[in-house]
Design a protein around this motif. Structure first.
Motif, PDB file in Angstrom:
ATOM      1  N   SER A  13      11.770   5.065   8.238  1.00 43.61           N
ATOM      2  CA  SER A  13      10.902   4.329   7.320  1.00 43.61           C
ATOM      3  C   SER A  13      11.752   3.646   6.273  1.00 43.61           C
ATOM      4  O   SER A  13      12.979   3.781   6.265  1.00 43.61           O
ATOM      5  CB  SER A  13       9.880   5.267   6.660  1.00 43.61           C
ATOM      6  OG  SER A  13      10.537   6.194   5.803  1.00 43.61           O
ATOM      7  N   THR A  35      11.717   1.724   1.982  1.00 42.12           N
ATOM      8  CA  THR A  35      11.017   1.354   0.749  1.00 42.12           C
ATOM      9  C   THR A  35      10.639  -0.120   0.826  1.00 42.12           C
ATOM     10  O   THR A  35      11.238  -0.894   1.562  1.00 42.12           O
ATOM     11  CB  THR A  35      11.913   1.556  -0.482  1.00 42.12           C
ATOM     12  OG1 THR A  35      13.110   0.766  -0.319  1.00 42.12           O
ATOM     13  CG2 THR A  35      12.281   3.008  -0.676  1.00 42.12           C
ATOM     14  N   TRP A  36       9.670  -0.507   0.031  1.00 43.82           N
ATOM     15  CA  TRP A  36       9.284  -1.912  -0.111  1.00 43.82           C
ATOM     16  C   TRP A  36       8.614  -2.076  -1.462  1.00 43.82           C
ATOM     17  O   TRP A  36       7.978  -1.124  -1.942  1.00 43.82           O
ATOM     18  CB  TRP A  36       8.335  -2.335   1.016  1.00 43.82           C
ATOM     19  CG  TRP A  36       8.219  -3.831   1.096  1.00 43.82           C
ATOM     20  CD1 TRP A  36       7.192  -4.602   0.665  1.00 43.82           C
ATOM     21  CD2 TRP A  36       9.204  -4.733   1.620  1.00 43.82           C
ATOM     22  NE1 TRP A  36       7.458  -5.932   0.885  1.00 43.82           N
ATOM     23  CE2 TRP A  36       8.694  -6.029   1.473  1.00 43.82           C
ATOM     24  CE3 TRP A  36      10.478  -4.553   2.182  1.00 43.82           C
ATOM     25  CZ2 TRP A  36       9.397  -7.162   1.870  1.00 43.82           C
ATOM     26  CZ3 TRP A  36      11.175  -5.666   2.582  1.00 43.82           C
ATOM     27  CH2 TRP A  36      10.636  -6.962   2.429  1.00 43.82           C
ATOM     28  N   ARG A  37       8.788  -3.165  -2.159  1.00 42.31           N
ATOM     29  CA  ARG A  37       9.656  -4.280  -1.911  1.00 42.31           C
ATOM     30  C   ARG A  37      11.104  -3.888  -2.164  1.00 42.31           C
ATOM     31  O   ARG A  37      11.367  -2.817  -2.742  1.00 42.31           O
ATOM     32  CB  ARG A  37       9.260  -5.442  -2.819  1.00 42.31           C
ATOM     33  CG  ARG A  37       7.881  -6.029  -2.535  1.00 42.31           C
ATOM     34  CD  ARG A  37       7.676  -7.290  -3.312  1.00 42.31           C
ATOM     35  NE  ARG A  37       8.555  -8.380  -2.868  1.00 42.31           N
ATOM     36  CZ  ARG A  37       8.171  -9.303  -1.993  1.00 42.31           C
ATOM     37  NH1 ARG A  37       6.973  -9.259  -1.481  1.00 42.31           N
ATOM     38  NH2 ARG A  37       9.009 -10.253  -1.641  1.00 42.31           N
ATOM     39  N   GLY A  45       5.556  -1.038  -3.213  1.00 43.28           N
ATOM     40  CA  GLY A  45       4.451  -1.222  -2.284  1.00 43.28           C
ATOM     41  C   GLY A  45       4.343  -2.668  -1.826  1.00 43.28           C
ATOM     42  O   GLY A  45       5.339  -3.377  -1.803  1.00 43.28           O
ATOM     43  N   PRO A  46       3.143  -3.092  -1.390  1.00 46.78           N
ATOM     44  CA  PRO A  46       1.824  -2.593  -1.764  1.00 46.78           C
ATOM     45  C   PRO A  46       1.350  -1.339  -1.038  1.00 46.78           C
ATOM     46  O   PRO A  46       0.424  -0.687  -1.500  1.00 46.78           O
ATOM     47  CB  PRO A  46       0.912  -3.767  -1.419  1.00 46.78           C
ATOM     48  CG  PRO A  46       1.607  -4.463  -0.293  1.00 46.78           C
ATOM     49  CD  PRO A  46       3.062  -4.337  -0.590  1.00 46.78           C
ATOM     50  N   LYS A  47       1.961  -0.968   0.091  1.00 52.92           N
ATOM     51  CA  LYS A  47       1.537   0.220   0.818  1.00 52.92           C
ATOM     52  C   LYS A  47       2.108   1.463   0.137  1.00 52.92           C
ATOM     53  O   LYS A  47       3.288   1.494  -0.222  1.00 52.92           O
ATOM     54  CB  LYS A  47       1.989   0.143   2.265  1.00 52.92           C
ATOM     55  CG  LYS A  47       1.410  -1.041   3.032  1.00 52.92           C
ATOM     56  CD  LYS A  47       1.973  -1.128   4.432  1.00 52.92           C
ATOM     57  CE  LYS A  47       1.446  -2.355   5.172  1.00 52.92           C
ATOM     58  NZ  LYS A  47       2.035  -2.498   6.530  1.00 52.92           N
ATOM     59  N   LEU A  48       1.288   2.495  -0.024  1.00 53.92           N
ATOM     60  CA  LEU A  48       1.716   3.680  -0.764  1.00 53.92           C
ATOM     61  C   LEU A  48       2.891   4.388  -0.093  1.00 53.92           C
ATOM     62  O   LEU A  48       3.765   4.930  -0.770  1.00 53.92           O
ATOM     63  CB  LEU A  48       0.539   4.640  -0.932  1.00 53.92           C
ATOM     64  CG  LEU A  48      -0.602   4.160  -1.839  1.00 53.92           C
ATOM     65  CD1 LEU A  48      -1.710   5.199  -1.894  1.00 53.92           C
ATOM     66  CD2 LEU A  48      -0.075   3.858  -3.242  1.00 53.92           C
ATOM     67  N   HIS A  49       2.945   4.383   1.246  1.00 54.98           N
ATOM     68  CA  HIS A  49       4.033   5.095   1.928  1.00 54.98           C
ATOM     69  C   HIS A  49       5.372   4.370   1.778  1.00 54.98           C
ATOM     70  O   HIS A  49       6.421   4.916   2.124  1.00 54.98           O
ATOM     71  CB  HIS A  49       3.713   5.299   3.413  1.00 54.98           C
ATOM     72  CG  HIS A  49       3.757   4.045   4.229  1.00 54.98           C
ATOM     73  ND1 HIS A  49       2.642   3.254   4.464  1.00 54.98           N
ATOM     74  CD2 HIS A  49       4.785   3.426   4.869  1.00 54.98           C
ATOM     75  CE1 HIS A  49       2.985   2.225   5.214  1.00 54.98           C
ATOM     76  NE2 HIS A  49       4.284   2.296   5.471  1.00 54.98           N
ATOM     77  N   GLU A  50       5.353   3.147   1.252  1.00 57.54           N
ATOM     78  CA  GLU A  50       6.597   2.413   1.013  1.00 57.54           C
ATOM     79  C   GLU A  50       7.201   2.724  -0.350  1.00 57.54           C
ATOM     80  O   GLU A  50       8.227   2.160  -0.710  1.00 57.54           O
ATOM     81  CB  GLU A  50       6.322   0.912   1.123  1.00 57.54           C
ATOM     82  CG  GLU A  50       5.893   0.484   2.525  1.00 57.54           C
ATOM     83  CD  GLU A  50       5.374  -0.947   2.575  1.00 57.54           C
ATOM     84  OE1 GLU A  50       5.400  -1.538   3.675  1.00 57.54           O
ATOM     85  OE2 GLU A  50       4.952  -1.466   1.527  1.00 57.54           O
TER      86      GLU A  50
END
Length: 291
Positions: A150, A152-154, A213-218
């Motif tokens: 997996s 991180t983002w951004r 994020g915008p996704k929490l798992h990121e």
């Protein structure tokens, strides 16, 4: 009464000898300490393409300053024994070779004393994807991390902790520092359990939460994440940096504008420079290293 000595004119043969000596000295001084070849693809992700373009400008300046040569090629067919024999260091800027013959040539190069630096996506493998986990030696033995899990983002900067301050690539670094923004990877294997791996830098706990994020798992809220390491059985270093941030959503204009850069951080740049100088010096071993 002072006597003024007069200089006798040099003979033509003496002048010729001096010129030859000066030319020989100049040629010796201009000979690069080692030669680097950087392979790249730069066709898919705009963030990786942006980094490759940045690297193509930055590395030649560093090479001129530190007296080594730096060449680039997007022709992966050059990954063969004859071509590689002309270079002491190989760099993968964004991807890896896919052809079996190229993979074999690279493995032989490394097993016979070659040196390698890989950035970010060069370590990526995920099944199913365009870059599946189908090269066991490279991902599991050589890099040691296995598959990508997996990210991180951004892309964002992180506080990095130097785990091994005795390594030639890290001895100029402070205990912690803020990196340039990057997309950070989580891996299949726990590198701390591999005795062949020397983790040089990891993400410091003060970085969390890491990502927006915008996704929490990121967004990472804890855990252990190595980002730079070496394999003691080879002359190599992998760096998870190398993913610039891009305005994919066109918030600023109608183009895929680069929002951040990798090679504009003096401390992080020093890590890369010292890492390259270590790789190019075949007589210089890291503490505990086999090469």
């Amino acid at each position: 009464m002072n006597r003024i000595a007069t200089m006798r004119p040099l003979k033509a043969s003496s002048i010729a000898v001096l010129i030859c000596c000066c030319l020989a000295l100049s040629a010796n001084n201009s000979k690069p300490k080692f030669r680097v070849i950087a392979f790249y693809t730069a066709k898919e992700d705009q963030a990786h393409i942006s980094f490759v373009h940045e690297a193509q400008l930055w590395f030649p300046k560093v090479a001129a300053k530190h007296n080594f040569s730096f060449d680039t090629t997007s022709n992966w067919h050059n990954l063969n024994s004859d071509f590689l024999s002309e270079y002491q260091v190989v760099v993968f800027l964004d991807t890896r070779p896919e052809d079996p013959a190229q993979r074999s040539a690279f493995q032989a190069y490394m097993e016979h004393g070659g040196a390698w630096m890989g950035f970010h996506f060069a370590g990526f493998a995920l099944t199913p994807s365009a870059y599946p986990a189908n090269w066991d030696w490279y991902h599991n033995t050589f890099i040691g991390a296995g598959s990508y899990v997996s990210n991180t983002w951004r892309p964002t900067s992180a506080i990095l902790r130097v785990e091994d301050r005795k390594h030639p690539a890290t001895y100029h670094l402070p205990e912690t520092f803020r990196s340039s923004p990057s997309e950070w990877y989580r891996w299949e294997k726990d590198l701390r359990q591999n005795p062949d791996i020397d983790i040089l830098l990891s993400i410091d706990s003060t970085s969390f939460p890491l990502g927006t994020g915008p996704k929490l798992h990121e967004i990472w809220h804890g855990g252990y994440y190595p980002v730079v390491w070496t394999n003691k059985n080879y002359k190599m270093i992998y760096l998870n940096m190398g993913h610039n941030d891009i305005d994919y959503e066109h918030k600023y204009d109608a183009t895929d504008k680069t929002l951040s850069y990798t090679l504009n951080n003096p401390v992080q740049d020093q890590l890369i420079i010292d890492g390259l100088l270590w790789l190019g010096d075949r007589d210089r071993r890291a503490p505990g290293s086999m090469r």
